[in-house]
Design a protein around this motif. Structure first.
Motif, mmCIF file in Angstrom:
data_model
loop_
_atom_site.group_PDB
_atom_site.id
_atom_site.type_symbol
_atom_site.label_atom_id
_atom_site.label_comp_id
_atom_site.label_asym_id
_atom_site.label_seq_id
_atom_site.Cartn_x
_atom_site.Cartn_y
_atom_site.Cartn_z
ATOM 1 N N PHE A 333 0.827 -1.209 0.000
ATOM 2 C CA PHE A 333 0.000 0.000 0.000
ATOM 3 C C PHE A 333 0.858 1.255 0.000
ATOM 4 C CE2 PHE A 333 -2.115 3.396 2.414
ATOM 5 C CZ PHE A 333 -3.195 3.623 1.584
ATOM 6 N N SER A 334 1.897 1.283 0.836
ATOM 7 C CA SER A 334 2.775 2.449 0.910
ATOM 8 C C SER A 334 3.469 2.703 -0.419
ATOM 9 C CB SER A 334 3.819 2.263 2.016
ATOM 10 O OG SER A 334 3.208 2.206 3.281
ATOM 11 N N ALA A 335 3.896 1.625 -1.067
ATOM 12 C CA ALA A 335 4.560 1.779 -2.359
ATOM 13 C C ALA A 335 3.586 2.257 -3.430
ATOM 14 C CB ALA A 335 5.199 0.461 -2.774
ATOM 15 N N LEU A 336 2.327 1.771 -3.378
ATOM 16 C CA LEU A 336 1.355 2.141 -4.398
ATOM 17 C C LEU A 336 0.969 3.615 -4.314
ATOM 18 C CD1 LEU A 336 -0.986 -0.987 -4.530
ATOM 19 C CD2 LEU A 336 0.425 -0.078 -6.391
ATOM 20 N N TRP A 337 0.681 4.117 -3.093
ATOM 21 C CA TRP A 337 0.266 5.517 -3.027
ATOM 22 C C TRP A 337 1.435 6.446 -3.327
ATOM 23 C CZ3 TRP A 337 2.243 9.405 -0.192
ATOM 24 C CH2 TRP A 337 2.869 9.154 1.025
ATOM 25 N N ARG A 338 2.624 6.039 -2.937
ATOM 26 C CA ARG A 338 3.794 6.857 -3.283
ATOM 27 C C ARG A 338 4.049 6.833 -4.788
ATOM 28 N NH1 ARG A 338 5.152 5.277 1.990
ATOM 29 N NH2 ARG A 338 6.060 6.979 3.247
ATOM 30 N N LEU A 339 3.787 5.705 -5.424
ATOM 31 C CA LEU A 339 3.938 5.632 -6.876
ATOM 32 C C LEU A 339 2.978 6.597 -7.566
ATOM 33 C CD1 LEU A 339 4.973 4.345 -9.507
ATOM 34 C CD2 LEU A 339 3.206 2.588 -9.225
ATOM 35 N N ALA A 340 1.734 6.639 -7.100
ATOM 36 C CA ALA A 340 0.755 7.543 -7.704
ATOM 37 C C ALA A 340 1.200 8.997 -7.580
ATOM 38 C CB ALA A 340 -0.612 7.341 -7.052
ATOM 39 N N VAL A 341 1.679 9.366 -6.400
ATOM 40 C CA VAL A 341 2.147 10.740 -6.198
ATOM 41 C C VAL A 341 3.416 10.993 -7.013
ATOM 42 C CG1 VAL A 341 2.958 12.406 -4.481
ATOM 43 C CG2 VAL A 341 1.120 10.824 -3.899
ATOM 44 N N LEU A 342 4.285 9.998 -7.075
ATOM 45 C CA LEU A 342 5.531 10.154 -7.820
ATOM 46 C C LEU A 342 5.272 10.379 -9.308
ATOM 47 C CD1 LEU A 342 8.616 10.135 -7.757
ATOM 48 C CD2 LEU A 342 8.544 7.645 -7.999
ATOM 49 N N LEU A 343 4.288 9.683 -9.863
ATOM 50 C CA LEU A 343 3.959 9.889 -11.277
ATOM 51 C C LEU A 343 3.506 11.325 -11.529
ATOM 52 C CD1 LEU A 343 2.080 6.546 -12.055
ATOM 53 C CD2 LEU A 343 4.375 7.205 -12.797
ATOM 54 N N PHE A 344 2.775 11.886 -10.579
ATOM 55 C CA PHE A 344 2.374 13.298 -10.688
ATOM 56 C C PHE A 344 3.597 14.203 -10.586
ATOM 57 C CE2 PHE A 344 1.139 17.213 -8.389
ATOM 58 C CZ PHE A 344 0.345 17.792 -9.371
ATOM 59 N N PHE A 345 4.497 13.883 -9.666
ATOM 60 C CA PHE A 345 5.721 14.669 -9.506
ATOM 61 C C PHE A 345 6.581 14.610 -10.775
ATOM 62 C CE2 PHE A 345 5.871 14.333 -4.586
ATOM 63 C CZ PHE A 345 4.937 15.354 -4.494
ATOM 64 N N ILE A 346 6.599 13.452 -11.408
ATOM 65 C CA ILE A 346 7.408 13.306 -12.628
ATOM 66 C C ILE A 346 6.921 14.266 -13.707
ATOM 67 C CG2 ILE A 346 7.910 11.730 -14.550
ATOM 68 C CD1 ILE A 346 8.052 9.483 -12.466
ATOM 69 N N ALA A 347 5.607 14.444 -13.810
ATOM 70 C CA ALA A 347 5.065 15.402 -14.786
ATOM 71 C C ALA A 347 5.536 16.816 -14.473
ATOM 72 C CB ALA A 347 3.541 15.327 -14.784
ATOM 73 N N ILE A 348 5.593 17.156 -13.183
ATOM 74 C CA ILE A 348 6.074 18.485 -12.780
ATOM 75 C C ILE A 348 7.548 18.646 -13.129
ATOM 76 C CG2 ILE A 348 6.466 20.029 -10.830
ATOM 77 C CD1 ILE A 348 4.033 18.815 -9.479
ATOM 78 N N VAL A 349 8.347 17.610 -12.821
ATOM 79 C CA VAL A 349 9.779 17.666 -13.128
ATOM 80 C C VAL A 349 10.003 17.814 -14.624
ATOM 81 C CG1 VAL A 349 11.926 16.326 -13.100
ATOM 82 C CG2 VAL A 349 10.479 16.400 -11.064
ATOM 83 N N ALA A 350 9.226 17.081 -15.421
ATOM 84 C CA ALA A 350 9.359 17.170 -16.874
ATOM 85 C C ALA A 350 9.066 18.584 -17.361
ATOM 86 C CB ALA A 350 8.438 16.161 -17.550
ATOM 87 N N MET A 351 8.031 19.219 -16.796
ATOM 88 C CA MET A 351 7.702 20.588 -17.193
ATOM 89 C C MET A 351 8.800 21.559 -16.766
ATOM 90 S SD MET A 351 3.562 20.995 -16.733
ATOM 91 C CE MET A 351 3.515 20.442 -15.040
ATOM 92 N N LEU A 352 9.338 21.367 -15.555
ATOM 93 C CA LEU A 352 10.423 22.235 -15.096
ATOM 94 C C LEU A 352 11.659 22.076 -15.978
ATOM 95 C CD1 LEU A 352 10.165 21.761 -11.212
ATOM 96 C CD2 LEU A 352 9.538 23.792 -12.529
ATOM 97 N N PHE A 353 11.967 20.841 -16.331
ATOM 98 C CA PHE A 353 13.123 20.584 -17.194
ATOM 99 C C PHE A 353 12.929 21.230 -18.561
ATOM 100 C CE2 PHE A 353 15.521 17.545 -20.013
ATOM 101 C CZ PHE A 353 16.795 17.931 -19.589
ATOM 102 N N LEU A 354 11.718 21.127 -19.080
ATOM 103 C CA LEU A 354 11.425 21.760 -20.374
ATOM 104 C C LEU A 354 11.563 23.272 -20.282
ATOM 105 C CD1 LEU A 354 10.475 21.530 -23.302
ATOM 106 C CD2 LEU A 354 8.118 21.559 -22.470
ATOM 107 N N GLN A 355 11.106 23.859 -19.167
ATOM 108 C CA GLN A 355 11.246 25.299 -18.979
ATOM 109 C C GLN A 355 12.716 25.713 -18.976
ATOM 110 O OE1 GLN A 355 8.795 27.581 -18.747
ATOM 111 N NE2 GLN A 355 7.126 26.115 -18.876
ATOM 112 N N VAL A 356 13.542 24.916 -18.310
ATOM 113 C CA VAL A 356 14.981 25.213 -18.280
ATOM 114 C C VAL A 356 15.570 25.147 -19.686
ATOM 115 C CG1 VAL A 356 17.222 24.422 -17.431
ATOM 116 C CG2 VAL A 356 15.261 24.468 -15.888
ATOM 117 N N LEU A 357 15.191 24.116 -20.449
ATOM 118 C CA LEU A 357 15.694 23.981 -21.804
ATOM 119 C C LEU A 357 15.258 25.149 -22.681
ATOM 120 C CD1 LEU A 357 15.178 20.159 -22.517
ATOM 121 C CD2 LEU A 357 17.241 21.330 -21.726
ATOM 122 N N LEU A 358 14.010 25.582 -22.525
ATOM 123 C CA LEU A 358 13.540 26.725 -23.308
ATOM 124 C C LEU A 358 14.298 27.995 -22.950
ATOM 125 C CD1 LEU A 358 9.672 26.085 -23.193
ATOM 126 C CD2 LEU A 358 11.212 25.747 -25.144
#
Length: 363
Positions: A333-358
């Motif tokens: 259970f702990s791994a599953l809910w953290r995975l769900a939140v982590l997938l959301f965080f990954i989208a944020i990191v991807a957007m931040l990385f794209l902003q840096v590249l731009l």
């Protein structure tokens, strides 16, 4: 030139000083390589050729250099493979663990088993380099022409047609006709609009069907941002190329960008440190890079879409779940809910990385 000479002199001085300090620490002078007997490319030394310490095993216990060095082409090729690919036994211990037991690999490396596995940073750099090399080989690169029928190209065509139409009307009138002054003003406005379209500025004109065509982008007041928007409007192909090139060079930024978000998943668990999260993130990105390599090769060789599509959809979350659970000793259970939140965080990191590249592309 004097600065270069001073720098070289300082470098030589530092090298001589470091050698003297090492010799003083061991009480011995390293032997000169030319004085050591050489038989068929094999040194027959009894002391370390690096620091002069007496050898008592396969490695020098003072500086760590390997004993019984070889001065042969085969030894050079071995060093080449080792340096470029880290091609040795622990590679074959690391890759299966990374693929099938990523949590165990992460936990054991954090616990101190460093000599047994390839370091996460070495694996990250190798996988990133290999991924972009494979992308180049299979043709996954930025396009050289972008939307030639896009709004800017259409506006340019319409403005050119409108100008040609007005020019014909102007040429058809007698020289003393007062309407020529009005048509001359229209031609000037269309020339201004064409220049604005070419340089990525705001433009407004009336086409030959008497319809108004315009483009207006609000200025932010930040010169770097306004310049970036203008560059994207005028030459999107070049900007995409710069975006791809910067993604190669600055891929390492994904690590520091990701660590704070992983920390948020465990901030109340004091036994997990930022170092642990750094190892987790780096191994994870290395695996994803190797996965993208595999998928790109499958696409290149005509694999079914359902196959590589399924791999892309299911393998990353399953891998992250297993790594989370094994590395941090979590329940399902702990791994599953953290995975769900982590997938959301990954989208944020991807957007931040794209902003840096731009931002980097605008400089």
């Amino acid at each position: 030139m004097s600065n270069i000479g001073d720098a070289l002199g300082t470098a030589v001085e530092g090298g001589l000083l470091s050698r003297a300090v090492a010799s003083k620490a061991t009480g011995k002078q390293p032997p000169d390589g030319d004085d050591v007997p050489l038989a068929e490319g094999h040194f027959s030394e009894s002391s370390c050729l690096n620091c002069g310490e007496l050898l008592t095993g396969p490695h020098c216990h003072q500086c760590g250099q390997k004993a019984h060095l070889h001065r042969t082409l085969g030894a050079f090729m071995h060093d080449l493979l080792h340096g470029a690919l880290h091609f040795e036994g622990k590679t074959w211990k690391t890759l299966p663990k990374l693929a099938f037991k990523p949590g165990e690999l992460t936990r054991r490396y954090i616990a101190g088993e460093r000599a047994r596995f390839v370091s996460p940073m070495a694996l990250f750099l190798f996988s990133i380099f290999l991924m972009f090399a494979v992308f180049q080989a299979v043709g996954l690169t930025t396009p050289t022409d972008i939307d030639t029928e896009g709004p800017i190209a259409q506006a340019k065509v319409q403005a050119s047609e409108a100008r040609a139409d007005v020019q014909l009307k102007y040429d058809a009138l007698p020289e003393n006709d007062p309407q020529r002054a009005d048509l001359s003003g229209e031609i000037a406005k269309l020339d201004t609009a064409l220049a604005a379209i070419e340089t990525g500025q705001d433009y407004t004109f009336t086409n030959k069907d008497d319809k108004t065509v315009s483009m207006s982008i609000k200025q932010t007041g930040w010169n770097w941002l306004d310049n970036a928007v203008q560059k994207w409007r005028t030459n999107p192909s070049l900007m995409l190329y710069k975006l791809q090139a910067n993604s190669y060079k600055f891929s390492w930024l994904l690590i520091p960008l990701s660590i704070p978000f992983v920390w948020l998943l465990f901030f109340w668990k004091r036994r997990f440190k930022a170092y642990d999260h750094a190892i987790f993130v780096t191994y994870s990105i290395a695996f994803m890079s190797l996965l993208f390599i595999t998928i790109s090769l499958l696409i290149k060789f005509g694999a079914a879409e359902w196959l590589w599509g399924s791999m892309l959809a299911f393998i990353p979350p399953v891998h992250m779940y297993k790594q989370l659970r094994g590395a941090y000793g979590l329940s399902r259970f702990s791994a599953l809910w953290r995975l769900a939140v982590l997938l959301f965080f990954i989208a944020i990191v991807a957007m931040l990385f794209l902003q840096v590249l731009l931002l980097l592309g605008a400089i």
